[in-house]
Scaffold this active site. Structure first.
Site, PDB file in Angstrom:
ATOM      1  N   PHE A   1      33.937 -58.179 -64.044  1.00  0.00           N
ATOM      2  CA  PHE A   1      33.664 -57.091 -65.027  1.00  0.00           C
ATOM      3  C   PHE A   1      33.893 -55.777 -64.592  1.00  0.00           C
ATOM      4  O   PHE A   1      33.587 -54.748 -65.321  1.00  0.00           O
ATOM      5  CB  PHE A   1      31.946 -57.286 -65.512  1.00  0.00           C
ATOM      6  CG  PHE A   1      31.647 -58.218 -66.194  1.00  0.00           C
ATOM      7  CD1 PHE A   1      31.810 -58.362 -67.640  1.00  0.00           C
ATOM      8  CD2 PHE A   1      31.121 -59.417 -65.545  1.00  0.00           C
ATOM      9  CE1 PHE A   1      31.386 -59.514 -68.367  1.00  0.00           C
ATOM     10  CE2 PHE A   1      30.574 -60.618 -66.340  1.00  0.00           C
ATOM     11  CZ  PHE A   1      30.806 -60.388 -67.827  1.00  0.00           C
TER      12      PHE A   1
ATOM     13  N   ASP B   1      37.436 -64.501 -65.951  1.00  0.00           N
ATOM     14  CA  ASP B   1      38.869 -64.433 -65.167  1.00  0.00           C
ATOM     15  C   ASP B   1      39.058 -62.832 -64.892  1.00  0.00           C
ATOM     16  O   ASP B   1      38.601 -62.077 -65.938  1.00  0.00           O
ATOM     17  CB  ASP B   1      39.866 -65.151 -65.874  1.00  0.00           C
ATOM     18  CG  ASP B   1      40.522 -64.814 -66.943  1.00  0.00           C
ATOM     19  OD1 ASP B   1      39.834 -64.080 -67.873  1.00  0.00           O
ATOM     20  OD2 ASP B   1      41.705 -65.092 -67.378  1.00  0.00           O
TER      21      ASP B   1
ATOM     22  N   HIS C   1      27.296 -63.186 -74.286  1.00  0.00           N
ATOM     23  CA  HIS C   1      28.046 -62.353 -73.547  1.00  0.00           C
ATOM     24  C   HIS C   1      27.734 -60.791 -73.888  1.00  0.00           C
ATOM     25  O   HIS C   1      27.643 -60.515 -74.905  1.00  0.00           O
ATOM     26  CB  HIS C   1      29.457 -62.950 -73.837  1.00  0.00           C
ATOM     27  CG  HIS C   1      30.388 -62.458 -72.782  1.00  0.00           C
ATOM     28  ND1 HIS C   1      31.132 -61.047 -72.771  1.00  0.00           N
ATOM     29  CD2 HIS C   1      30.806 -63.049 -71.510  1.00  0.00           C
ATOM     30  CE1 HIS C   1      31.905 -61.027 -71.831  1.00  0.00           C
ATOM     31  NE2 HIS C   1      31.877 -61.909 -70.873  1.00  0.00           N
TER      32      HIS C   1
ATOM     33  N   TYR D   1      40.719 -59.063 -65.359  1.00  0.00           N
ATOM     34  CA  TYR D   1      41.392 -58.263 -66.729  1.00  0.00           C
ATOM     35  C   TYR D   1      42.941 -58.422 -66.195  1.00  0.00           C
ATOM     36  O   TYR D   1      43.506 -58.571 -65.306  1.00  0.00           O
ATOM     37  CB  TYR D   1      41.134 -56.742 -66.504  1.00  0.00           C
ATOM     38  CG  TYR D   1      39.420 -56.452 -66.597  1.00  0.00           C
ATOM     39  CD1 TYR D   1      39.028 -56.730 -67.857  1.00  0.00           C
ATOM     40  CD2 TYR D   1      38.670 -55.943 -65.585  1.00  0.00           C
ATOM     41  CE1 TYR D   1      37.634 -56.567 -68.362  1.00  0.00           C
ATOM     42  CE2 TYR D   1      37.374 -56.171 -66.076  1.00  0.00           C
ATOM     43  CZ  TYR D   1      36.722 -56.108 -67.356  1.00  0.00           C
ATOM     44  OH  TYR D   1      35.422 -55.928 -67.606  1.00  0.00           O
TER      45      TYR D   1
END
Length: 223
Positions: free
Chosen positions: A79, A66, A189, A68
């Protein structure tokens, strides 16, 4: 609803989804959230990924969770952060891995990934909005129904797309991708917790992506 800026090539898909019951409920829920509190990204950037990356141009898909949730950070691309915002730890690790793979020393001064999106990378979060300071707070709005449909549409109607799935959440999100038609690369990740435990660095996803694109006669990504 905030779809005015999407690329025209996405319009048939959006027209199809907008006729479904879940989409109307999603629209109303998102509108209510933005009216009743501070949410990110700004409403006009919710579908920013579909503005910068035309459907016809999609050759890589990166799936995030989701946006920031800090002031001024989210710009509608997973990202990615706005110019002038400190580069987040996960993105720092992404840039470090790219440098390692291509044996270079180049660290961008901005974490804005529009330059990736403009090359045909769909930077897709599973949820496209979030409340301020509350990660994953719009999961209940059922954004997943929309973003699952996006992934399914790309998988079903295109060929030779590279899907980059980083972490358990993204891997699960990509479970229905047709792997006979597309290249699916999975790893841990890039967050410090995962990367520092050895699940991110050395995955060679960026070199592998470019090698695949070159093999298929597509232009490589300038990472």
């Amino acid at each position: 609803m905030f779809t005015e800026n999407i690329h025209s090539s996405w319009k048939p898909f959006f027209d199809s989804e907008s006729g479904k019951d879940y989409f109307a409920k999603l629209v109303n829920s998102v509108e209510e959230e933005y009216q009743n509190g501070t949410c990110f990204p700004p409403k006009e950037l919710i579908f920013n990924a579909f503005r910068h990356c035309a459907f016809d141009d999609v050759k890589v898909v990166i799936i995030g969770q989701d946006p920031y949730h800090g002031d001024g950070e989210a710009n509608g691309l997973c990202f990615s952060v706005n110019d002038g915002v400190a580069i987040p730890p996960s993105l720092k690790n992404i840039f470090t891995e790219i440098n390692n793979e291509f044996d270079r020393v180049f660290f961008p001064t901005s974490g804005n990934l529009e330059r990736w999106a403009d090359q045909g990378i769909l930077l897709l979060n599973a949820s496209l909005s979030v409340r301020k300071d509350l990660a994953n707070s719009h999961k209940h709005l059922k954004w997943n129904l929309f973003t699952d449909a996006v992934i399914q549409q790309i998988s079903d109607t295109k060929e030779n797309v590279v899907f980059l799935l980083w972490g358990g959440f993204a891997i699960k999100k990509g479970s229905k991708i047709d792997r006979t038609k597309h290249l699916v690369l999975e790893s841990g990740h890039p967050s410090p917790l995962s990367a520092n435990r050895g699940f991110w660095f050395g995955n060679n996803h960026f070199v592998k992506t470019n090698a695949f694109l070159k093999e298929k006669g597509k232009e490589e990504i300038l990472w």
